[in-house]
Design a protein around this motif. Structure first.
Motif, PDB file in Angstrom:
ATOM      1  N   SER A 188     -49.072   0.308  17.412  1.00 47.34           N
ATOM      2  CA  SER A 188     -49.040   1.640  18.008  1.00 47.34           C
ATOM      3  C   SER A 188     -49.219   1.559  19.519  1.00 47.34           C
ATOM      4  CB  SER A 188     -50.124   2.503  17.376  1.00 47.34           C
ATOM      5  OG  SER A 188     -50.168   3.759  17.984  1.00 47.34           O
ATOM      6  N   PHE A 189     -50.109   0.692  19.975  1.00 45.42           N
ATOM      7  CA  PHE A 189     -50.324   0.544  21.417  1.00 45.42           C
ATOM      8  C   PHE A 189     -49.096  -0.052  22.087  1.00 45.42           C
ATOM      9  CE2 PHE A 189     -51.741  -1.983  25.060  1.00 45.42           C
ATOM     10  CZ  PHE A 189     -52.273  -0.967  25.846  1.00 45.42           C
ATOM     11  N   LYS A 190     -48.484  -1.069  21.457  1.00 47.67           N
ATOM     12  CA  LYS A 190     -47.280  -1.678  22.005  1.00 47.67           C
ATOM     13  C   LYS A 190     -46.144  -0.662  22.090  1.00 47.67           C
ATOM     14  CE  LYS A 190     -48.086  -6.393  20.438  1.00 47.67           C
ATOM     15  NZ  LYS A 190     -47.620  -7.473  19.569  1.00 47.67           N
ATOM     16  N   LYS A 191     -46.010   0.136  21.061  1.00 44.89           N
ATOM     17  CA  LYS A 191     -44.968   1.152  21.017  1.00 44.89           C
ATOM     18  C   LYS A 191     -45.191   2.179  22.133  1.00 44.89           C
ATOM     19  CE  LYS A 191     -42.788   4.288  17.769  1.00 44.89           C
ATOM     20  NZ  LYS A 191     -42.829   4.876  16.446  1.00 44.89           N
ATOM     21  N   SER A 192     -46.423   2.592  22.343  1.00 41.17           N
ATOM     22  CA  SER A 192     -46.744   3.558  23.403  1.00 41.17           C
ATOM     23  C   SER A 192     -46.490   2.960  24.782  1.00 41.17           C
ATOM     24  CB  SER A 192     -48.192   4.009  23.301  1.00 41.17           C
ATOM     25  OG  SER A 192     -48.398   4.701  22.115  1.00 41.17           O
ATOM     26  N   LEU A 193     -46.872   1.700  24.959  1.00 43.83           N
ATOM     27  CA  LEU A 193     -46.657   1.014  26.230  1.00 43.83           C
ATOM     28  C   LEU A 193     -45.171   0.864  26.524  1.00 43.83           C
ATOM     29  CD1 LEU A 193     -47.910  -0.410  28.664  1.00 43.83           C
ATOM     30  CD2 LEU A 193     -47.907  -2.518  27.312  1.00 43.83           C
ATOM     31  N   LEU A 194     -44.404   0.494  25.535  1.00 43.05           N
ATOM     32  CA  LEU A 194     -42.959   0.359  25.694  1.00 43.05           C
ATOM     33  C   LEU A 194     -42.328   1.703  26.040  1.00 43.05           C
ATOM     34  CD1 LEU A 194     -40.522  -1.505  25.562  1.00 43.05           C
ATOM     35  CD2 LEU A 194     -40.383  -1.035  23.124  1.00 43.05           C
ATOM     36  N   LEU A 225     -39.857   5.146  30.164  1.00 46.40           N
ATOM     37  CA  LEU A 225     -39.850   6.419  30.879  1.00 46.40           C
ATOM     38  C   LEU A 225     -40.034   6.196  32.379  1.00 46.40           C
ATOM     39  CD1 LEU A 225     -39.692   9.479  30.655  1.00 46.40           C
ATOM     40  CD2 LEU A 225     -42.147   9.516  30.282  1.00 46.40           C
ATOM     41  N   ALA A 226     -40.929   5.302  32.769  1.00 42.27           N
ATOM     42  CA  ALA A 226     -41.164   4.997  34.187  1.00 42.27           C
ATOM     43  C   ALA A 226     -39.908   4.408  34.823  1.00 42.27           C
ATOM     44  CB  ALA A 226     -42.339   4.048  34.334  1.00 42.27           C
ATOM     45  N   ILE A 227     -39.210   3.543  34.141  1.00 42.51           N
ATOM     46  CA  ILE A 227     -37.971   2.946  34.662  1.00 42.51           C
ATOM     47  C   ILE A 227     -36.894   4.015  34.820  1.00 42.51           C
ATOM     48  CG2 ILE A 227     -36.091   1.357  34.076  1.00 42.51           C
ATOM     49  CD1 ILE A 227     -38.241  -0.490  32.868  1.00 42.51           C
TER      50      ILE A 227
END
Length: 159
Positions: A4-10, A15-17
């Motif tokens: 879940s954390f990896k998915k949120s970070l990705l 979005l930032a890119i």
């Protein structure tokens, strides 16, 4: 790291890119390379108008603003939208200048046509007779060069 954390970070990084790419694209400008005018030459009469159209390259230039000027505004005037108006007989140049890069193009503007000029009454002696008071009138076409003379108030073309 959890799934879940990896998915949120990705998702956050993606979005930032996208936001960064959008901002970069938004700030890019395309410079003006050149400008031209159509038609390439204008012939009008006093009080007549003609519209000059600027073409800016490249077509996707960011700033397509232009400034119009004439060399002699007593012969022809021009509006900010490129409408040239004949004022008096003569020749002048109309120039368009881009605000981006100050690229220029110039066309000749010929103001031609028939003209008529009358002076106040003048006194002439004709053929040894008594002086006559006539209103001399000069008429002709500016496209030809001639010498005009007055014979009893009627204009005639000379050499």
């Amino acid at each position: 790291m959890t799934y879940s954390f990896k998915k949120s970070l990705l998702l956050f990084l993606s979005l930032a890119i996208m936001i960064f790419a959008f901002q970069c694209k938004k700030e890019m400008t395309v410079a003006v390379a050149s400008v031209s005018i159509a038609p390439t030459e204008v012939t009008i009469e006093p009080a007549q108008t003609a519209t000059l159209v600027p073409t800016i390259t490249p077509a996707d230039a960011s700033n397509k603003e232009v400034i119009w000027t004439t060399v002699d505004a007593t012969i022809a005037s021009i509006t900010p939208s490129g409408v040239v108006t004949g004022i008096k007989l003569g020749t002048t140049n109309a120039t368009v200048t881009t605000r981006d890069g100050f690229k220029k193009a110039t066309v000749k503007v010929f103001v031609t046509g028939d003209f008529s000029y009358a002076t106040p009454n003048a006194t002439f002696a004709t053929n040894g007779t008594a002086a006559q008071s006539v209103a001399p009138k000069f008429t002709g076409n500016i496209s030809g060069i001639g010498i005009y003379s007055i014979v009893s108030g009627a204009p005639t073309t000379g050499v």
